[in-house]
Write a protein that holds these residues in place. Structure first.
Motif, PDB file in Angstrom:
ATOM      1  N   ALA A 272      18.306  27.668 -22.139  1.00 37.02           N
ATOM      2  CA  ALA A 272      18.732  26.312 -21.781  1.00 37.02           C
ATOM      3  C   ALA A 272      17.852  25.761 -20.655  1.00 37.02           C
ATOM      4  N   GLN A 273      17.590  26.572 -19.650  1.00 35.48           N
ATOM      5  CA  GLN A 273      16.742  26.136 -18.539  1.00 35.48           C
ATOM      6  C   GLN A 273      15.327  25.833 -19.025  1.00 35.48           C
ATOM      7  N   GLU A 274      14.768  26.681 -19.862  1.00 37.14           N
ATOM      8  CA  GLU A 274      13.397  26.481 -20.337  1.00 37.14           C
ATOM      9  C   GLU A 274      13.289  25.270 -21.256  1.00 37.14           C
ATOM     10  N   LEU A 275      14.305  25.004 -22.038  1.00 38.41           N
ATOM     11  CA  LEU A 275      14.286  23.798 -22.868  1.00 38.41           C
ATOM     12  C   LEU A 275      14.273  22.546 -21.996  1.00 38.41           C
ATOM     13  N   LEU A 276      15.040  22.579 -20.907  1.00 36.94           N
ATOM     14  CA  LEU A 276      15.015  21.456 -19.964  1.00 36.94           C
ATOM     15  C   LEU A 276      13.626  21.315 -19.329  1.00 36.94           C
ATOM     16  N   ALA A 277      13.021  22.442 -18.952  1.00 36.63           N
ATOM     17  CA  ALA A 277      11.712  22.411 -18.293  1.00 36.63           C
ATOM     18  C   ALA A 277      10.608  21.927 -19.228  1.00 36.63           C
ATOM     19  N   THR A 278      10.676  22.340 -20.496  1.00 39.05           N
ATOM     20  CA  THR A 278       9.589  22.001 -21.417  1.00 39.05           C
ATOM     21  C   THR A 278       9.798  20.683 -22.141  1.00 39.05           C
ATOM     22  N   ARG A 279      11.030  20.335 -22.436  1.00 43.58           N
ATOM     23  CA  ARG A 279      11.266  19.140 -23.247  1.00 43.58           C
ATOM     24  C   ARG A 279      11.759  17.933 -22.463  1.00 43.58           C
ATOM     25  N   VAL A 280      12.515  18.165 -21.411  1.00 43.47           N
ATOM     26  CA  VAL A 280      13.061  17.038 -20.645  1.00 43.47           C
ATOM     27  C   VAL A 280      12.165  16.744 -19.440  1.00 43.47           C
ATOM     28  N   ALA A 281      12.011  17.737 -18.558  1.00 39.46           N
ATOM     29  CA  ALA A 281      11.215  17.530 -17.350  1.00 39.46           C
ATOM     30  C   ALA A 281       9.711  17.604 -17.619  1.00 39.46           C
ATOM     31  N   ARG A 282       9.336  18.235 -18.706  1.00 38.62           N
ATOM     32  CA  ARG A 282       7.925  18.414 -19.094  1.00 38.62           C
ATOM     33  C   ARG A 282       7.089  19.042 -17.974  1.00 38.62           C
ATOM     34  N   ILE A 283       7.700  20.035 -17.320  1.00 39.11           N
ATOM     35  CA  ILE A 283       7.016  20.779 -16.266  1.00 39.11           C
ATOM     36  C   ILE A 283       5.890  21.609 -16.872  1.00 39.11           C
ATOM     37  N   THR A 284       6.125  22.089 -18.063  1.00 41.11           N
ATOM     38  CA  THR A 284       5.139  22.862 -18.800  1.00 41.11           C
ATOM     39  C   THR A 284       5.327  22.547 -20.278  1.00 41.11           C
ATOM     40  N   ALA A 285       4.416  23.018 -21.090  1.00 38.84           N
ATOM     41  CA  ALA A 285       4.496  22.720 -22.522  1.00 38.84           C
ATOM     42  C   ALA A 285       4.227  23.981 -23.317  1.00 38.84           C
ATOM     43  N   SER A 286       4.899  24.089 -24.449  1.00 46.73           N
ATOM     44  CA  SER A 286       4.644  25.226 -25.325  1.00 46.73           C
ATOM     45  C   SER A 286       3.648  24.822 -26.404  1.00 46.73           C
ATOM     46  N   GLU A 287       3.104  25.829 -27.041  1.00 46.99           N
ATOM     47  CA  GLU A 287       2.043  25.636 -28.021  1.00 46.99           C
ATOM     48  C   GLU A 287       2.480  24.783 -29.208  1.00 46.99           C
ATOM     49  N   ASP A 288       3.668  25.057 -29.709  1.00 48.90           N
ATOM     50  CA  ASP A 288       4.117  24.351 -30.908  1.00 48.90           C
ATOM     51  C   ASP A 288       5.431  23.604 -30.688  1.00 48.90           C
ATOM     52  N   GLY A 289       5.832  23.455 -29.441  1.00 51.02           N
ATOM     53  CA  GLY A 289       7.095  22.798 -29.128  1.00 51.02           C
ATOM     54  C   GLY A 289       8.268  23.756 -29.103  1.00 51.02           C
ATOM     55  N   ALA A 290       8.071  24.973 -29.606  1.00 50.12           N
ATOM     56  CA  ALA A 290       9.131  25.974 -29.615  1.00 50.12           C
ATOM     57  C   ALA A 290       8.834  27.035 -28.559  1.00 50.12           C
ATOM     58  N   LEU A 291       9.841  27.807 -28.226  1.00 52.06           N
ATOM     59  CA  LEU A 291       9.685  28.897 -27.274  1.00 52.06           C
ATOM     60  C   LEU A 291       9.875  30.209 -28.030  1.00 52.06           C
ATOM     61  N   SER A 292       9.019  31.165 -27.767  1.00 52.89           N
ATOM     62  CA  SER A 292       9.036  32.417 -28.525  1.00 52.89           C
ATOM     63  C   SER A 292       9.150  33.605 -27.568  1.00 52.89           C
ATOM     64  N   TYR A 293      10.324  34.207 -27.540  1.00 54.35           N
ATOM     65  CA  TYR A 293      10.592  35.326 -26.638  1.00 54.35           C
ATOM     66  C   TYR A 293      10.424  36.631 -27.400  1.00 54.35           C
ATOM     67  N   THR A 294       9.445  37.409 -27.002  1.00 51.81           N
ATOM     68  CA  THR A 294       9.139  38.676 -27.658  1.00 51.81           C
ATOM     69  C   THR A 294       9.765  39.814 -26.859  1.00 51.81           C
ATOM     70  N   PRO A 295      10.425  40.748 -27.534  1.00 54.48           N
ATOM     71  CA  PRO A 295      11.022  41.869 -26.802  1.00 54.48           C
ATOM     72  C   PRO A 295       9.972  42.636 -26.000  1.00 54.48           C
ATOM     73  N   PRO A 296      10.327  43.068 -24.790  1.00 52.81           N
ATOM     74  CA  PRO A 296       9.390  43.831 -23.960  1.00 52.81           C
ATOM     75  C   PRO A 296       8.835  45.060 -24.673  1.00 52.81           C
ATOM     76  N   ALA A 297       9.648  45.727 -25.489  1.00 47.14           N
ATOM     77  CA  ALA A 297       9.168  46.906 -26.216  1.00 47.14           C
ATOM     78  C   ALA A 297       8.035  46.541 -27.172  1.00 47.14           C
ATOM     79  N   THR A 298       8.090  45.357 -27.745  1.00 48.79           N
ATOM     80  CA  THR A 298       7.022  44.904 -28.637  1.00 48.79           C
ATOM     81  C   THR A 298       5.751  44.630 -27.845  1.00 48.79           C
ATOM     82  N   LEU A 299       5.886  43.958 -26.708  1.00 49.99           N
ATOM     83  CA  LEU A 299       4.723  43.702 -25.848  1.00 49.99           C
ATOM     84  C   LEU A 299       4.086  45.030 -25.423  1.00 49.99           C
TER      85      LEU A 299
END
Length: 180
Positions: free
Chosen positions: A120-147
């Motif tokens: 919820a916070q990141e959606l506000l930051a990227t879409r409402v406040a536009r503090i930062t931007a994502s590559e495709d407009g979506a946010l992709s959270y990868t599990p730490p084990a995968t990283l």
């Protein structure tokens, strides 16, 4: 110690802290956002002793120059689509100097309640406040084990741990060390 790269440095806070903590450490802050780089350069100006930090534009096709002793990627990967995350992590792992470290701090998709709060916070930051931007407009959270798995595949020795104790955000730290 060789150079340290802060990839996705934003306003430069981590880069400045790394430079201030050791005059012998050369720090390069890289970002694709010129406005944030300008702010980072301005933040470095009042301290003339910080002559060991510089800021530059990141090339999306060659995001990390040279063979750094350490690469830090803090809260950046979630802004990229998963295939780009994987390609970047693998590329960075291959660039490290012997005994170099790849340090990634990201948000995990679990526990679910923390993930929802953070989402919820990141959606506000990227879409409402536009503090930062994502590559495709979506946010992709990868599990730490995968990283960590991608880092291991590239030959790094990996340590991963949650660093979210007492916080409402699912912070995780993944550190990969290159062979000597």
């Amino acid at each position: 110690m060789g150079p340290v790269v802060d990839l996705g440095c934003g306003h430069g806070l981590l880069s400045l802290a790394l430079a201030a903590s050791s005059a012998d450490r050369e720090v390069l802050g890289l970002d694709i956002d010129e406005a944030k780089l300008t702010a980072a350069r301005i933040a470095a100006r009042p301290t003339p002793t910080l002559d060991n930090v510089r800021f530059a534009s990141a090339d999306p096709h060659e995001p990390c120059p040279g063979t750094p002793a350490a690469i830090c990627v803090v809260d950046v990967l979630y802004l990229l689509e998963r295939p780009h995350q994987e390609a970047l992590v693998r590329s960075l792992a291959r660039r490290l100097a012997p005994n170099g470290r790849l340090v990634i701090k990201e948000m995990a998709p679990t526990p679910r309640w923390k993930h929802r709060w953070m989402q919820a916070q990141e959606l506000l930051a990227t879409r409402v406040a536009r503090i930062t931007a994502s590559e495709d407009g979506a946010l992709s959270y990868t599990p730490p084990a995968t990283l960590g798995g991608w880092m291991r595949d590239e030959g790094l020795v990996v340590a991963e741990r949650a660093v979210d104790h007492g916080l409402p955000y699912p912070h995780h730290l993944i550190v990969g060390t290159a062979p000597g």
